[in-house]
Scaffold this motif. Structure first.
Motif, mmCIF file in Angstrom:
data_model
loop_
_atom_site.group_PDB
_atom_site.id
_atom_site.type_symbol
_atom_site.label_atom_id
_atom_site.label_comp_id
_atom_site.label_asym_id
_atom_site.label_seq_id
_atom_site.Cartn_x
_atom_site.Cartn_y
_atom_site.Cartn_z
ATOM 1 N N ASP A 1 35.157 13.752 31.196
ATOM 2 C CA ASP A 1 35.612 13.243 30.590
ATOM 3 C C ASP A 1 37.116 12.499 30.421
ATOM 4 O OD1 ASP A 1 35.970 12.142 27.946
ATOM 5 O OD2 ASP A 1 36.850 13.753 26.675
ATOM 6 N N TRP A 2 37.040 11.408 31.538
ATOM 7 C CA TRP A 2 37.619 10.521 32.018
ATOM 8 C C TRP A 2 38.630 9.659 30.554
ATOM 9 C CZ3 TRP A 2 39.795 10.642 36.491
ATOM 10 C CH2 TRP A 2 38.772 11.358 37.817
ATOM 11 N N GLN A 3 39.843 10.139 30.295
ATOM 12 C CA GLN A 3 40.953 8.965 29.672
ATOM 13 C C GLN A 3 41.572 7.956 30.692
ATOM 14 O OE1 GLN A 3 41.235 10.444 26.670
ATOM 15 N NE2 GLN A 3 38.695 11.155 27.130
ATOM 16 N N LEU A 4 42.094 7.172 29.554
ATOM 17 C CA LEU A 4 43.184 5.822 30.624
ATOM 18 C C LEU A 4 44.164 5.271 29.703
ATOM 19 C CD1 LEU A 4 43.046 2.774 32.224
ATOM 20 C CD2 LEU A 4 42.303 2.015 29.628
ATOM 21 N N ILE A 5 44.933 5.432 29.874
ATOM 22 C CA ILE A 5 46.792 5.301 29.608
ATOM 23 C C ILE A 5 46.920 3.671 30.229
ATOM 24 C CG2 ILE A 5 48.951 5.783 30.162
ATOM 25 C CD1 ILE A 5 48.437 9.351 29.377
ATOM 26 N N HIS A 6 46.871 3.008 29.733
ATOM 27 C CA HIS A 6 47.585 1.477 29.987
ATOM 28 C C HIS A 6 48.625 1.008 28.752
ATOM 29 C CE1 HIS A 6 46.055 -2.870 31.742
ATOM 30 N NE2 HIS A 6 47.925 -2.257 32.126
ATOM 31 N N ASP A 62 36.299 4.380 45.902
ATOM 32 C CA ASP A 62 34.975 4.426 46.473
ATOM 33 C C ASP A 62 34.643 3.016 45.074
ATOM 34 O OD1 ASP A 62 32.895 3.830 47.478
ATOM 35 O OD2 ASP A 62 31.637 4.335 46.136
ATOM 36 N N TRP A 63 35.312 3.213 43.729
ATOM 37 C CA TRP A 63 35.325 2.984 42.261
ATOM 38 C C TRP A 63 36.433 1.479 42.678
ATOM 39 C CZ3 TRP A 63 39.156 0.643 38.920
ATOM 40 C CH2 TRP A 63 40.428 1.960 39.392
ATOM 41 N N VAL A 64 36.923 1.353 43.526
ATOM 42 C CA VAL A 64 37.625 0.159 43.271
ATOM 43 C C VAL A 64 37.171 -0.835 43.737
ATOM 44 C CG1 VAL A 64 39.776 0.913 45.170
ATOM 45 C CG2 VAL A 64 39.677 -0.659 42.903
ATOM 46 N N LEU A 65 36.263 -0.563 45.442
ATOM 47 C CA LEU A 65 36.180 -1.366 46.007
ATOM 48 C C LEU A 65 34.924 -1.878 45.568
ATOM 49 C CD1 LEU A 65 35.622 1.566 49.263
ATOM 50 C CD2 LEU A 65 37.693 -1.384 48.708
ATOM 51 N N PHE A 112 35.299 0.930 36.479
ATOM 52 C CA PHE A 112 34.858 2.050 36.582
ATOM 53 C C PHE A 112 34.502 2.300 35.088
ATOM 54 C CE2 PHE A 112 36.987 6.698 35.682
ATOM 55 C CZ PHE A 112 37.920 6.847 36.872
ATOM 56 N N SER A 113 34.790 2.408 33.813
ATOM 57 C CA SER A 113 33.871 2.842 33.121
ATOM 58 C C SER A 113 32.295 2.461 33.164
ATOM 59 C CB SER A 113 34.616 1.637 31.519
ATOM 60 O OG SER A 113 33.913 2.738 30.378
ATOM 61 N N ARG A 114 31.934 1.476 33.675
ATOM 62 C CA ARG A 114 30.431 2.240 33.536
ATOM 63 C C ARG A 114 29.981 2.692 34.672
ATOM 64 N NH1 ARG A 114 31.443 -4.244 34.624
ATOM 65 N NH2 ARG A 114 30.968 -3.382 36.284
ATOM 66 N N ARG A 115 30.692 3.310 35.431
ATOM 67 C CA ARG A 115 30.484 3.715 36.533
ATOM 68 C C ARG A 115 30.631 5.742 35.849
ATOM 69 N NH1 ARG A 115 31.590 4.228 42.497
ATOM 70 N NH2 ARG A 115 30.478 2.547 43.188
ATOM 71 N N TYR A 116 31.008 5.983 35.099
ATOM 72 C CA TYR A 116 32.022 6.667 35.290
ATOM 73 C C TYR A 116 32.166 7.194 33.920
ATOM 74 C CZ TYR A 116 32.745 6.943 39.680
ATOM 75 O OH TYR A 116 32.448 6.687 41.311
ATOM 76 N N GLY A 117 32.466 6.369 32.810
ATOM 77 C CA GLY A 117 33.499 6.225 31.490
ATOM 78 C C GLY A 117 34.388 6.278 31.387
ATOM 79 N N LEU A 118 35.128 6.099 29.870
ATOM 80 C CA LEU A 118 36.775 5.847 30.366
ATOM 81 C C LEU A 118 36.932 5.881 28.646
ATOM 82 C CD1 LEU A 118 39.257 5.727 31.559
ATOM 83 C CD2 LEU A 118 39.209 3.372 32.587
ATOM 84 N N LYS A 119 37.536 6.693 27.746
ATOM 85 C CA LYS A 119 38.571 6.570 27.058
ATOM 86 C C LYS A 119 39.180 5.953 26.607
ATOM 87 C CE LYS A 119 34.577 10.165 25.522
ATOM 88 N NZ LYS A 119 35.001 11.156 24.711
#
Length: 349
Positions: free
Chosen positions: A100-105, A211-214, A312-319
């Motif tokens: 369950d990936w989290q984003l801190i920005h 790989d995701w950033v490429l 990133f979100s499309r691949r793995y999800g990001l909250k």
């Protein structure tokens, strides 16, 4: 047991197997790769069946290679990637989508904040108090960030740093020095459990985690690739450099700094950079700017970041998430006791 390995820039390799009496049994390799002739897949499965469960990746790769006829064509994967998928199955490795990936920005923060927060969030993920997290850095002031094992005087021109009011800080990962001014780089960190990179060599984990950033760079029209050990490059030169720090628990910090629009003339007055290293940064003259992301995309920095996060979100999800009060307190303590002290910054003078 089930293991997956997405080959950086290639295809997905999946392995399902059993372990009976410490040997591999009922091995079934699959994926979205291309393989000729058809019967080569059966040969791969048969070669792996009966191998010791404690086999190294190198030995498994060699076993598969010997079993394949000379005319075999493997596209999007290799015998080494099959071996990696086997090792990940045996180690019960997790995949990106298991988490369950989290984003801190956050808004711009100080260099010392970023150094201390990197260690804090890595410790939190290692302890299981925080899920895997992607953090995008924003800088409030210029600085030079040196690697954990670099010498300050070998990397930094003290007179130039003082002239421009540039602070020198030391991070916990290895690698080279970074010259940063607000808005001139894109820096991000991944804090991941060891299970995500289980079965991967140290070198393979770098490409795996980026790989995701490429893919995001390709969406932006940049033909980018991973250049071992820790660079992201394009036809116009180096775009980014990565570094890692691993805890004894297995948790991994993987962070990357990408050049958006760097004042190369100022950089060469602050850093001690030789001509060869300067050319690798994408400019042959100190009077030019190092601007691969700006010049190659023509987009504002904020737009580039948005595309990266969307990919990133499309691949793995990001909250979206925030740093907790406990994490802020721990980071503040680390500034006072470690990252803000002369003993840490100058531990290798």
């Amino acid at each position: 047991m089930h293991g997956e390995f997405k080959v950086p820039g290639g295809k997905l390799v999946v392995v399902d197997l059993d372990v009976v009496d410490a040997t591999l049994r009922n091995v079934r390799v699959s994926g979205d790769f291309f393989l000729e002739p058809d019967e080569a897949l059966l040969l791969i499965n048969e070669a792996l069946d009966g191998q010791p469960a404690n086999s190294t990746g190198e030995s498994l790769s060699a076993v598969v290679q010997r079993a394949l006829p000379p005319e075999t064509v493997m596209y999007g994967f290799s015998t080494a990637s099959v071996a990696t998928a086997v090792r990940r199955a045996l180690a019960a490795a997790t995949s990106w989508t298991d988490h369950d990936w989290q984003l801190i920005h956050e808004p711009p923060r100080s260099p010392l904040y970023h150094m201390s927060m990197d260690q804090t969030l890595l410790e939190e993920v290692a302890a299981g108090r925080r899920p895997p997290t992607l953090r995008v850095w924003e800088w409030s002031e210029p600085c030079v960030v040196i690697g954990s094992f670099q010498s300050v005087r070998n990397e930094v021109n003290a007179e130039g740093a003082e002239r421009y009011g540039i602070q020198v800080v030391r991070r916990i990962s290895g690698g080279g020095a970074m010259f940063v001014e607000p808005g001139n780089t894109i820096t991000y960190s991944l804090y991941v459990p060891g299970s995500l990179v289980e079965g991967l060599s140290f070198q393979d984990s770098y490409a795996f985690l980026d790989d995701w950033v490429l893919a995001a760079l390709h969406e932006l029209g940049i033909k980018a690739w991973y250049q071992p050990l820790n660079d992201i490059a394009s036809p116009d030169g180096k775009i980014a450099g990565a570094a890692q720090k691993r805890l004894g628990t297995g948790a991994v910090l993987h962070h990357v700094t990408m050049s958006y629009d760097i004042d190369a003339e100022k950089m060469t007055q602050v850093l001690r950079i030789g001509g060869e290293k300067l050319s690798m940064k994408g400019t042959a003259s100190a009077a030019k700017r190092v601007d691969p992301l700006r010049s190659q995309t023509g987009l504002p920095r904020e737009t580039v970041i948005d595309v990266m996060l969307a990919s990133f979100s499309r691949r793995y999800g990001l909250k979206p998430d925030e740093v907790t009060d406990a994490e802020l307190l721990r980071a503040s303590e680390l500034v006072e006791t470690k990252f803000g002290t002369p003993e840490w910054t100058n531990r290798i003078p």
